[in-house]
Scaffold this active site. Sequence first.
Site, PDB file in Angstrom:
ATOM      1  N   HIS A   1      -3.649   6.799   2.235  1.00 27.70           N
ATOM      2  CA  HIS A   1      -4.064   5.475   1.772  1.00 27.70           C
ATOM      3  C   HIS A   1      -5.424   5.160   2.393  1.00 27.70           C
ATOM      4  O   HIS A   1      -5.618   5.296   3.603  1.00 27.70           O
ATOM      5  CB  HIS A   1      -3.005   4.458   2.197  1.00 27.70           C
ATOM      6  CG  HIS A   1      -3.429   3.035   2.051  1.00 27.70           C
ATOM      7  ND1 HIS A   1      -4.024   2.555   0.907  1.00 27.70           N
ATOM      8  CD2 HIS A   1      -3.373   1.984   2.918  1.00 27.70           C
ATOM      9  CE1 HIS A   1      -4.297   1.261   1.079  1.00 27.70           C
ATOM     10  NE2 HIS A   1      -3.915   0.904   2.282  1.00 27.70           N
TER      11      HIS A   1
ATOM     12  N   CYS B   1       0.815  -1.221   0.000  1.00 31.75           N
ATOM     13  CA  CYS B   1       0.000   0.000   0.000  1.00 31.75           C
ATOM     14  C   CYS B   1       0.846   1.267   0.000  1.00 31.75           C
ATOM     15  O   CYS B   1       0.324   2.362  -0.184  1.00 31.75           O
ATOM     16  CB  CYS B   1      -0.955  -0.010   1.188  1.00 31.75           C
ATOM     17  SG  CYS B   1      -1.941  -1.511   1.251  1.00 31.75           S
TER      18      CYS B   1
ATOM     19  N   ASN C   1     -10.218  -0.882   0.216  1.00 25.59           N
ATOM     20  CA  ASN C   1      -8.771  -0.696   0.213  1.00 25.59           C
ATOM     21  C   ASN C   1      -8.215  -1.291  -1.080  1.00 25.59           C
ATOM     22  O   ASN C   1      -8.208  -2.503  -1.248  1.00 25.59           O
ATOM     23  CB  ASN C   1      -8.191  -1.395   1.449  1.00 25.59           C
ATOM     24  CG  ASN C   1      -6.682  -1.332   1.516  1.00 25.59           C
ATOM     25  OD1 ASN C   1      -6.014  -1.013   0.535  1.00 25.59           O
ATOM     26  ND2 ASN C   1      -6.142  -1.657   2.679  1.00 25.59           N
TER      27      ASN C   1
HETATM   28  O1  UT7 Z   1      -3.458  -1.501   3.824  1.00 23.39           O
HETATM   29  C1  UT7 Z   1      -3.389  -1.869   5.164  1.00 23.39           C
HETATM   30  C2  UT7 Z   1      -4.342  -3.002   5.313  1.00 23.39           C
HETATM   31  N1  UT7 Z   1      -4.825  -3.325   6.586  1.00 23.39           N
HETATM   32  C3  UT7 Z   1      -5.436  -2.477   7.445  1.00 23.39           C
HETATM   33  O2  UT7 Z   1      -5.537  -1.290   7.234  1.00 23.39           O
HETATM   34  C4  UT7 Z   1      -6.038  -3.087   8.669  1.00 23.39           C
HETATM   35  C5  UT7 Z   1      -6.115  -2.138   9.832  1.00 23.39           C
HETATM   36  N2  UT7 Z   1      -7.035  -2.659  10.819  1.00 23.39           N
HETATM   37  C6  UT7 Z   1      -8.349  -2.447  10.717  1.00 23.39           C
HETATM   38  O3  UT7 Z   1      -8.824  -1.774   9.815  1.00 23.39           O
HETATM   39  C7  UT7 Z   1      -9.223  -3.039  11.784  1.00 23.39           C
HETATM   40  O4  UT7 Z   1      -8.421  -3.640  12.788  1.00 23.39           O
HETATM   41  C8  UT7 Z   1     -10.228  -4.107  11.227  1.00 23.39           C
HETATM   42  C9  UT7 Z   1     -11.301  -3.389  10.410  1.00 23.39           C
HETATM   43  C10 UT7 Z   1      -9.506  -5.113  10.367  1.00 23.39           C
HETATM   44  C11 UT7 Z   1     -10.905  -4.818  12.378  1.00 23.39           C
HETATM   45  O5  UT7 Z   1     -11.567  -3.877  13.214  1.00 23.39           O
HETATM   46  P1  UT7 Z   1     -11.375  -3.967  14.793  1.00 23.39           P
HETATM   47  O6  UT7 Z   1     -12.206  -2.916  15.386  1.00 23.39           O
HETATM   48  O7  UT7 Z   1      -9.893  -3.913  15.065  1.00 23.39           O
HETATM   49  O8  UT7 Z   1     -12.000  -5.374  15.137  1.00 23.39           O
HETATM   50  P2  UT7 Z   1     -11.293  -6.649  15.786  1.00 23.39           P
HETATM   51  O9  UT7 Z   1     -10.365  -7.311  14.828  1.00 23.39           O
HETATM   52  O10 UT7 Z   1     -10.751  -6.242  17.126  1.00 23.39           O
HETATM   53  O11 UT7 Z   1     -12.543  -7.606  16.006  1.00 23.39           O
HETATM   54  C12 UT7 Z   1     -13.631  -7.239  16.869  1.00 23.39           C
HETATM   55  C13 UT7 Z   1     -14.691  -8.305  16.757  1.00 23.39           C
HETATM   56  C14 UT7 Z   1     -14.165  -9.734  16.899  1.00 23.39           C
HETATM   57  O12 UT7 Z   1     -15.149 -10.473  17.577  1.00 23.39           O
HETATM   58  P3  UT7 Z   1     -15.017 -10.787  19.138  1.00 23.39           P
HETATM   59  O13 UT7 Z   1     -13.707 -11.530  19.283  1.00 23.39           O
HETATM   60  O14 UT7 Z   1     -15.006  -9.441  19.803  1.00 23.39           O
HETATM   61  O15 UT7 Z   1     -16.234 -11.601  19.415  1.00 23.39           O
HETATM   62  C15 UT7 Z   1     -14.071 -10.229  15.483  1.00 23.39           C
HETATM   63  O16 UT7 Z   1     -14.189 -11.618  15.372  1.00 23.39           O
HETATM   64  O17 UT7 Z   1     -15.308  -8.246  15.476  1.00 23.39           O
HETATM   65  C16 UT7 Z   1     -15.258  -9.557  14.872  1.00 23.39           C
HETATM   66  N3  UT7 Z   1     -15.133  -9.370  13.425  1.00 23.39           N
HETATM   67  C17 UT7 Z   1     -16.185  -9.232  12.615  1.00 23.39           C
HETATM   68  N4  UT7 Z   1     -17.520  -9.241  12.866  1.00 23.39           N
HETATM   69  C18 UT7 Z   1     -18.339  -9.054  11.796  1.00 23.39           C
HETATM   70  C19 UT7 Z   1     -14.000  -9.289  12.695  1.00 23.39           C
HETATM   71  N5  UT7 Z   1     -14.313  -9.086  11.413  1.00 23.39           N
HETATM   72  C20 UT7 Z   1     -15.660  -9.056  11.333  1.00 23.39           C
HETATM   73  C21 UT7 Z   1     -16.565  -8.886  10.271  1.00 23.39           C
HETATM   74  N6  UT7 Z   1     -17.884  -8.884  10.556  1.00 23.39           N
HETATM   75  N7  UT7 Z   1     -16.165  -8.694   9.001  1.00 23.39           N
END
Ligand code: UT7
Length: 387
Positions: A307, A167, A337
Site C-alpha cells: 500500500h 487501505c 495515498n
Molecule cells: O493508509 C494509512 C494512512 N496513514 C498513514 O500512512 C500515516 C502514517 N504516518 C506518516 O506517514 C507520518 O507520520 C506523517 C507523514 C503523517 C507525519 O510524518 P512525521 O515524520 O511522523 O511527522 P510528525 O507528525 O511527527 O510531525 C513533525 C513535525 C510537527 O511539528 P513540530 O511539532 O515538530 O513543530 C508537525 O506539526 O512536522 C509538522 N508537520 C508538518 N510540517 C509541514 C506535520 N505535517 C506537516 C506538513 N507540513 N504537512
Amino acid sequence: MNDYAIAVQHKSLQLVIAVSVTAMRRARWILALLQLTAGLRAPVSTKAPRTLQHATLDSTVLSCGASRPKTALSNTEISEFVDTSDEWISQRTGIRSRRVLQPGESIADHAASAAQKALDRSGLDPAEVGLVIVATSTPEDLFGDAANVADQCGCKNAVAFDVTAACSGFLFALVTASQFLETGTYQSALVVGADAMSRWVDWGDRNTCILFGDGAGAVAIKKGGAGLLGFSMGSNGAGREKLALPYNGNRLPLIGGKSATVVGPRAMLMEGRSVYVFAATTVPRVLREALEDAHLTTDDVDWFLLHQANERILEAVAERIGVPKDKFIINMDENGNTSAASIPLALDFAVKSGKVKKGDVLACAGFGAGLSWGAAVFRWEGELLSE
Ligand code: UT7
C-alpha cells in the site's frame, strides 16, 4: 466451615489473579520501556490469532487496469493554501503530487473504467463474470458502487457488492473473491479498489490533507492457473481511533421530542506517528505469514507491492525483512495515498513500466484504518499491456 473454606478458596483465587495481573502489567511496562528506548511510541497490539488458511486458492490474477482523475495537485500548489512545503511533504512521505476529482466527476465511473480495462485485457466474456467486488470507503453511492460498475462493464450475470476495509480493502476483496472461485461458486471475478479521499479530508489540516489522492485500480481473476499462493489478514478494532473517519451527526428535531441525527461535517482522525509504527511493525509480520502460507521465502519474491502510504514506511519494511528497496514497487510520488486503490494502481504502473513480467511472483500488503492489515502472494500471469 464451608464458608471459611470457600472464603479461603476465593481469596487464593484472587491472589492468583492479582499475581498474574501484576506480572502482565510489569511485562507491558517493560515492553513500553523497550519501545521508548527504541524511539517508538507504544503501538496498538496486532497480535490477533491467525486464521487457519489453505496454502493456495484456486484463483489467478489475469490482468489489471487503472483510472485516475486528470487533475493533478502538486505539493507546491497545496503549500499555497496550507502551511506546508514541497520539501517537507516529499522528504517525509515521498509524495509529490496526487490526482483530485473535480466537481461532476464520479469515482464509480473511474472504478468502472479501471474494471473495463482489466476485463478487456483478460479476454473474459463480461457475461460470464460471476462476481464484481468494489473495495472502497468513499463510494459515489453510500449504498454501494459495485452494481454500477458491473452494469457499466456489461457483467449482467454477476452479483456485485462493496467491501469496506480502508487501505486493506483491495486485498481483503481479492481474497474474498478468490474464496468464491476456490469453492467453485464462480469461475471469474472483477476486483476493484477505488477511493475518493479528496472528498473527505479536511483541506485545512496539513497533517492529513497532504497524504491522500483519488483513483481506481482493478484486476480480473479466474479459477485455475497459478493460483493465489498464500495470504494472511488481520484486524484490531482496539486501534480504531488511530485512524478514523467517524460519522458525525447534527441533531434534527422531528416531532414530539423525537429527533434524528443527520449527516454533519466529518473530519479524519489520524495519529500519524502511531499509524507509522503500526505499519512498520505489522507489515513485515503479515508478509512473512503470507509467504509462509505460500511455502515461499523473500528470496522467491520478484516484487514487493505495498500500500502506497509513505515511502519511509516501505523503507522501514524493506529493512526489517532484509530485502533491497529496489525490489519494492513505488509510485506514491504521483498518486499520493489512494487508500483501497493504491495496490492495483501500483500494479498497473509496474506492469506498464515493464517492471513486472509474466511469471513474476508478487507479495502485496495493505494496512490502515480498522486497524486492518493483509498480505497476498500471487504469480503475475498477465500479458504486457500494449498502452
Ligand atoms: O493508509 C494509512 C494512512 N496513514 C498513514 O500512512 C500515516 C502514517 N504516518 C506518516 O506517514 C507520518 O507520520 C506523517 C507523514 C503523517 C507525519 O510524518 P512525521 O515524520 O511522523 O511527522 P510528525 O507528525 O511527527 O510531525 C513533525 C513535525 C510537527 O511539528 P513540530 O511539532 O515538530 O513543530 C508537525 O506539526 O512536522 C509538522 N508537520 C508538518 N510540517 C509541514 C506535520 N505535517 C506537516 C506538513 N507540513 N504537512
